[in-house]
Design a protein around this motif. Structure first.
Motif, short mmCIF file in Angstrom:
data_model
loop_
_atom_site.label_atom_id
_atom_site.label_comp_id
_atom_site.label_asym_id
_atom_site.label_seq_id
_atom_site.Cartn_x
_atom_site.Cartn_y
_atom_site.Cartn_z
N GLN A 1 18.11 88.76 27.25
CA GLN A 1 18.45 89.52 28.46
C GLN A 1 19.22 90.74 27.93
O GLN A 1 19.19 91.80 28.67
CB GLN A 1 19.07 88.44 29.49
CG GLN A 1 18.30 87.45 30.18
CD GLN A 1 17.21 88.06 30.95
OE1 GLN A 1 17.58 89.20 31.56
NE2 GLN A 1 16.15 87.58 30.93
N TYR B 1 16.87 93.50 27.05
CA TYR B 1 16.46 94.07 28.15
C TYR B 1 17.26 95.08 28.97
O TYR B 1 17.07 96.32 29.31
CB TYR B 1 15.86 93.11 29.35
CG TYR B 1 14.63 92.41 28.76
CD1 TYR B 1 13.56 93.17 28.19
CD2 TYR B 1 14.31 91.21 29.31
CE1 TYR B 1 12.35 92.49 27.81
CE2 TYR B 1 13.21 90.64 29.08
CZ TYR B 1 12.51 91.05 28.25
OH TYR B 1 10.94 90.45 27.98
N SER C 1 16.50 96.29 36.48
CA SER C 1 16.58 94.85 35.97
C SER C 1 16.43 93.79 36.68
O SER C 1 15.71 92.85 36.62
CB SER C 1 17.90 94.60 35.26
OG SER C 1 18.04 95.76 34.10
#
Length: 124
Positions: free
Chosen positions: A17, A20, A106
């Protein structure tokens, strides 16, 4: 004793995460400096191809005459669906990232499985 033994999946998920989020911030910065979202998609897919293709080629086991592979039609259909799906997803993501914040980009990326489920339920 392995202290993180039970937490390895959680640590891996958090690391992914963070990656990302970093990619979203980096891409947003490039888009705001004038890079076209379509060019960013081409660069991302080309880099992914150059990284994954050698790994796939060299990690494949040598087959001993087994011909249970895909035929040309099946391979073509899988390639076409994957190509269109990935390209459309990346174009929409980068365009949304360009037009809104990286936080919103996101968050929207996490809605893809939900939208896929709704479309599958509607189509049947």
């Amino acid at each position: 004793m392995d202290i993180l033994g039970d937490y390895k999946p959680v640590v891996a998920m958090l690391g992914l995460q963070f990656c990302y989020a970093g990619i979203s911030l980096f891409t947003r910065g490039a888009l705001l400096q004038g890079m076209s979202p379509r060019v960013a998609v081409v660069y991302r897919l080309a880099i992914a191809t150059f990284v994954i293709a050698p790994i796939a080629y060299f990690s494949r086991k040598k087959s001993s005459g087994c011909s249970s592979g895909l035929n040309l039609r099946s391979f073509s259909l899988i390639f076409l669906t994957a190509f269109i799906g990935v390209t459309a997803n990346q174009n929409i993501f980068y365009e949304g990232l360009y037009l809104s914040s990286s936080t919103m980009g996101s968050a929207m990326g996490n809605l893809v499985p939900a939208i896929t489920f709704v479309l599958a339920a509607v189509v049947g």
